[in-house]
Every structure is written in C-alpha cells, then in structure tokens.
Design a protein around this motif. Structure first.
Motif, PDB file in Angstrom:
ATOM      1  N   THR A 233      -4.578  -2.770  -1.974  1.00 13.89           N
ATOM      2  CA  THR A 233      -4.936  -1.397  -2.277  1.00 13.89           C
ATOM      3  C   THR A 233      -6.516  -1.244  -2.442  1.00 13.89           C
ATOM      4  O   THR A 233      -6.983  -0.469  -2.184  1.00 13.89           O
ATOM      5  CB  THR A 233      -3.984  -0.746  -3.061  1.00 13.89           C
ATOM      6  OG1 THR A 233      -2.795  -0.404  -2.504  1.00 13.89           O
ATOM      7  CG2 THR A 233      -4.329   0.659  -3.561  1.00 13.89           C
TER       8      THR A 233
ATOM      9  N   ASP B 146      -8.201  -1.165   0.320  1.00  9.24           N
ATOM     10  CA  ASP B 146      -8.087   0.179   1.465  1.00  9.24           C
ATOM     11  C   ASP B 146      -8.683   1.321   1.065  1.00  9.24           C
ATOM     12  O   ASP B 146      -8.675   2.114   0.003  1.00  9.24           O
ATOM     13  CB  ASP B 146      -6.706   0.242   1.285  1.00  9.24           C
ATOM     14  CG  ASP B 146      -6.046   1.136   2.446  1.00  9.24           C
ATOM     15  OD1 ASP B 146      -7.036   1.527   3.240  1.00  9.24           O
ATOM     16  OD2 ASP B 146      -5.129   1.377   2.385  1.00  9.24           O
TER      17      ASP B 146
ATOM     18  N   ARG C 240       0.880  -1.032  -0.072  1.00 11.46           N
ATOM     19  CA  ARG C 240       0.011  -0.069  -0.040  1.00 11.46           C
ATOM     20  C   ARG C 240       0.920   1.140  -0.161  1.00 11.46           C
ATOM     21  O   ARG C 240       0.643   2.398  -0.795  1.00 11.46           O
ATOM     22  CB  ARG C 240      -0.895   0.096   1.351  1.00 11.46           C
ATOM     23  CG  ARG C 240      -2.019  -1.088   1.052  1.00 11.46           C
ATOM     24  CD  ARG C 240      -2.720  -1.330   2.481  1.00 11.46           C
ATOM     25  NE  ARG C 240      -3.830  -2.150   2.374  1.00 11.46           N
ATOM     26  CZ  ARG C 240      -4.716  -2.586   3.436  1.00 11.46           C
ATOM     27  NH1 ARG C 240      -4.323  -1.934   4.489  1.00 11.46           N
ATOM     28  NH2 ARG C 240      -5.410  -3.630   3.200  1.00 11.46           N
TER      29      ARG C 240
END
Length: 576
Positions: A416, A419, A386
């Motif tokens: 990601t 996220d 990330r």
C-alpha cells in the motif's frame, strides 16, 4: 497580427527548434492542450494528439504507466495538502506510442499550480525526447552487441511459447541420452526502483545486459528468454540435476559481485533464482509455472537466494492450502466479516489511554476470529493486501467520525505504501474532515522504509499534510539507521516487542535508551510494544518511553473498549 499572437508564435517556434512540446492540463476537467510541433517531437499529427490526460495515459507503455502516475499524483497530493500555497514540480520518464505504433522515449517536466483567476488546479509542463548523447551511444552499443540468440531476450506475447519450444527440444534430446535438463527462472530483485530512479532507457539497457550475463554464466547451449518484466527463463539441456543448485548460487554470486557499468556509474543488481528439473512426463506448459513458483518462493524469502521446486506432494498441497485460505479471505470480504479490533496504548506518565491501535480481524460464519498473522501472508501472495488496507482505513474513518474524542492508529502494508491510488482515496475521504485526520495515525513498517526511503518519505509527508500523524512500526527489526528517523520526519516510533520482552539483555536495554535519547531530541514520541509484565511497564517508564502497549494492559478486542461495559454501542456487531 496582435502582439499576443506574435508571442505565441514565437514560443511555438522556440519549442519546435528545441524538439519540445508544452502542455497545460486542467486537473478538474481532465482536458489537455499542447503547443509545439507534435509530429516533429512525438511522431503524432496535431489532430491525433490526446485531448485528455486519460487518453494520453492510454498511449503510454503499460510498464511505465504506474511510475508516471505515482510521480504526478504524488506531486498533486503534496500541492493540495499544502492548500495550494506553493507550486510543486516533478520529473518523469516513460515511453509514448506515436501514430506509427512506435514507442518514443520522453522526459516530462511539470509543475502543479493554482490559477488565481479561476481558483482551479492546473499542471503545466514540457515534453521532450530523451536526448542524452551517452544514452544514444548506449543504444547503438546495445544494437551492436545483440546476437541472434539474444533477440529472444525481448519480452513479448510469444516469449512463453519460445520457452516451451526450448523445453521441448531439451526433453527430446534427453530421450536419446542420460542427460537431465533444467529450467532456471531468474528475477531481478526490486527492479522497479531502478525504473523509477533512472528511467526506462537505463532499465532496458540493464535488462539486456542481464540477459547477456546469464548467457555468459550458463554457456552457449543455454537458451535465455526474457519472459516478462524483469524475469528470465533459462533452459539448459546438459546440466545434471545435482548441479542445479550450484548453478543457481553461481548466478546470484556473479550478479552480486560484478556491477554493470552504465552512464550514471556502476549499478549492482541482486537476483533471485528458482529451479525445476525437466521431466519427460511433464509438459512444457506444466513445467514453466513450477519454475516460476520456485522463483516466487525465493523472492518471498527475501530475495538473493536459490529455491528448487519441490517434487514432494506437500508442495502442491501447500499451494492448495494457500488457495483455500485465499477463498476464505475473499468470502469474508464479500460477506462483510472483516472488522477492526482495538488495543489501548497507555501514556507512561499519566497511565491513561492516549490512543488505540486498530488491528484487522476476520470472523468466520461460525464466529471464529482470525488475527491478521493467520492470513496476512496469504493475502500478500494473492495481492489482496491493498483491499484489506482500504477496508481498515475506511473502518477507522467511520469510528473516528462517530466518536469525536477517539484517536486511532491504522497499519498499512508495504504494498500500500507504494500505491498512489490508496493515498488518493485517503485524501478524498478526509477532505472536509480535518478534525478526523488530526486523530488518525498511520503506521508503516521499518522494512518498507528500508526498501524505498524516498517513497516512504513522500508517503509520510503527504499524510502529514492532510493532518495525520505517521508512525514507524517494528523499529529495530531491520536495518534502519537512527538518522532515518530524522530523515522521515516521523511523529512516532514503535519499538519492536522483541526488544521490550528481552530488556534483561544489556544490548536491548541500551537500544531502548539510545532510541529514547535520540527521539527526545527530535520531538518524536515512542511506543514500547509487547509489554507483558509489570516489570516491563516499570522499565519502559523509567527509560522515558512515551507510551506503552501490550497484554500487561489489555489484549485487542472487537468491542469498542473506550465505551462503558453497558453502553449500547460497545459491541459493534455479533458475528453471524
């Protein structure tokens, strides 16, 4: 009493009668106000109720917090990306800690909207206890089914100590006979999806049932302890080492073939298993990490498999190599030696460059350049992807600002994709830069779309709402149906290079032609990756593929290849 006060009292009483709390959250200020009987619903006195969303979040069960934030912030992103022209609703379930320190199961239903008078964004909603009658029956049934041995299934800070004690007992028993005990670590694959889709109550029920099933499979002498989350440790005193793999594969098979009956219907759980033989000269505190490492390796290989911990020296050496590469990654990150390389993507019709793919590169102090393939796997295992993805998107953003005619694509990892903070940062970064967003293409892989189609669709919609385009990378390597291209509402599909480089095989050529026909009907552009020869270019052009990418045109370069050779900005930097 004024009419407005009468209506307010009536609304408050109605909420109390239905065991509900209403709230209004000022997104910009962060303040939250509640209406209703908070003590009757949550077990919290009015004066103890959170005054801000941050304080409210601090009272949530930590395991539920990421899911709740993801759901709400995604709704906010969708609302703001549509310029607030329509309200966006959401639903979330989680556990909230009340004044007595007990967790209560809540369902939250809210709406993101804009106040016309102030122009500010607010979230309004209802909190209520999860009152599903069937869920209550399941809770009672769980309490009835729980045996003294199963009490250890509830994860806590002492879970590892209990597991260590069970290993000590097994080793002590083995001192008096020839039996060899084992530690089996079992992890439920992709269990977070169960939590997000069905809520924490059903997830907890499945965890308990999973523990009970492990006891049934492993026998009465097995000690089954839930270590944390969806991971169980199982200690067996009598199992011979030759049977460890058989047991691991049996666990996988039983979970795969037998669904759990729940209030929402049958649910199958897939599990990964790691095994470690107990040794008299190895302490319990050293044994557990080795079992967990074997489980991690099983999950890394795709899950639903058994991996024994290797006793060979190269296993530890391999882990040392991973840490060494991890240190190198962190060092280069700190030193600012993580750059973008650029590879042109060519229009098959005009033969001109349409855009460039930006690819992450690390450059050592001595100038050695590392492609992503040499370090991305280690970065994933150490949780650094990330951070790398954030650097990639920020670097691309700066390039796009600097060169107003440039169009770039950026890859993001599967981590990601799930996220919400990454996409929140992207939204903040692109605020006020609509022209930049329109020249940014974000790529995610087909495997990510397979794992969580709902999350992938939400991710794509949010980026498109910002003005970006979305591309599906490596298409054809997984199990994505052609229909999923339509469901995801993609802008671009990139055909994996394995099809392009083997177009001489009939099946691969048919796949490419079929994809082109489908994409054309949905106004989706296509990219043929990995073109290495003029024949590859000619074949892709004849098949109607929109863009072509590969060494046949150019390799990735750390230079700004869209600028003339003698331009002062072409070479971004010289590695120290």
């Amino acid at each position: 009493m004024a009419p407005s006060d009468i209506w307010l009292q009536h609304f408050s009483d109605t909420l109390s009668n239905h065991k509900q709390l209403a709230y209004v959250w000022d997104k910009e200020e962060g303040n939250v106000s509640f209406l209703g009987d908070s003590f009757d619903v949550l077990g919290c006195l009015a004066e103890n109720m959170p005054k801000t969303d941050a304080t409210f979040c601090s009272a949530l069960n930590p395991q539920d917090l990421p899911s709740r934030k993801s759901i709400i912030y995604t709704a906010i992103f969708e609302f703001e990306s549509d310029d607030g022209l329509r309200d966006v609703s959401f639903d979330a379930s989680y556990r909230f800690k009340n004044d007595e320190g007990h967790y209560v199961d809540l369902t939250e239903r809210g709406t993101v909207y804009r106040d016309e008078e102030s122009g500010k964004t607010f979230i309004r909603g209802i909190l209520e206890l999860n009152k599903n009658d069937q869920a209550k029956k399941n809770v009672k049934k769980r309490e009835k089914d729980t045996t003294p041995n199963l009490s250890s299934l509830i994860g806590s800070n002492s879970a590892r100590l209990r597991l260590q004690h069970a290993i000590e007992e097994a080793i002590e028993r083995n001192l008096r006979n020839d039996n060899t005990g084992v530690l089996i670590c079992v992890g439920i694959d992709k269990f977070s999806l169960i939590n997000q889709v069905y809520g924490t109550k059903l997830a907890d029920y499945l965890l308990l049932k999973a523990g009970q099933r492990l006891e049934e499979i492993c026998g009465r002498d097995a000690k089954v302890i839930r270590l944390e989350g969806d991971v169980f440790g199982v200690v067996l005193k009598k199992l011979l080492h030759v049977g460890m793999r058989d047991l691991g594969e049996k666990i996988i098979k039983v979970f795969h073939n037998h669904a759990f009956e729940t209030e929402v219907g049958p649910i199958n759980l897939s599990v990964s298993v790691g095994g470690k033989r107990l040794k008299r000269n190895l302490s319990p505190s050293e044994t557990i990490p080795k079992g967990e490492r074997a489980l991690q390796e099983a999950k890394r290989r795709g899950g639903a498999c058994f991996i024994p911990y290797s006793e060979q020296p190269e296993n530890d050496q391999s882990f040392k190599e991973i840490l060494k590469v991890g240190d190198q990654i962190l060092h280069n990150l700190r030193e600012g030696r993580v750059f973008l390389a650029f590879q042109p993507i060519i229009s098959s019709e005009t033969k001109n460059v349409s855009f460039h793919e930006s690819l992450i590169r690390m450059v050592d102090a001595d100038g050695t350049v590392h492609a992503a393939g040499s370090f991305v796997e280690v970065a994933e295992r150490l949780g650094l992807t990330r951070l790398i993805d954030q650097i990639a998107i920020e670097s691309a953003f700066e390039e796009l600002k600097m060169f107003p005619d440039l169009v770039l694509s950026v890859n993001v990892s599967n981590w990601t994709l799930a996220d919400p903070y990454w996409i929140k940062n992207v939204q903040e970064m692109l605020r006020g830069y609509r022209s930049v967003a329109q020249r940014l293409i974000v790529e995610f892989t087909e495997s990510a779309a397979v794992v969580d189609a709902v999350q992938s669709t939400r991710f794509a919609r949010t980026l498109q709402g910002l003005g970006c385009k979305v591309a599906l990378d490596d298409f054809g390597t997984g199990y994505t149906a052609f229909q999923q291209i339509r469901d995801l509402n993609l802008d671009i599909v990139k055909i994996d290079k394995s099809f392009v480089q083997n177009m001489h095989e009939k099946e691969n050529r048919l796949f490419i032609k079929t994809l082109h026909a489908l994409a054309s009907g949905m106004n989706v552009e296509t990219v043929g990756e990995g073109a290495e020869t003029l024949d590859d270019i000619d074949s892709l052009t004849r098949d109607g593929i929109t863009y072509i990418q590969g060494y046949a045109y150019a390799k990735p370069s750390l230079e700004r290849v869209w600028l003339p050779e003698n331009h002062r900005l072409r070479r971004k930097r010289k590695p120290a």
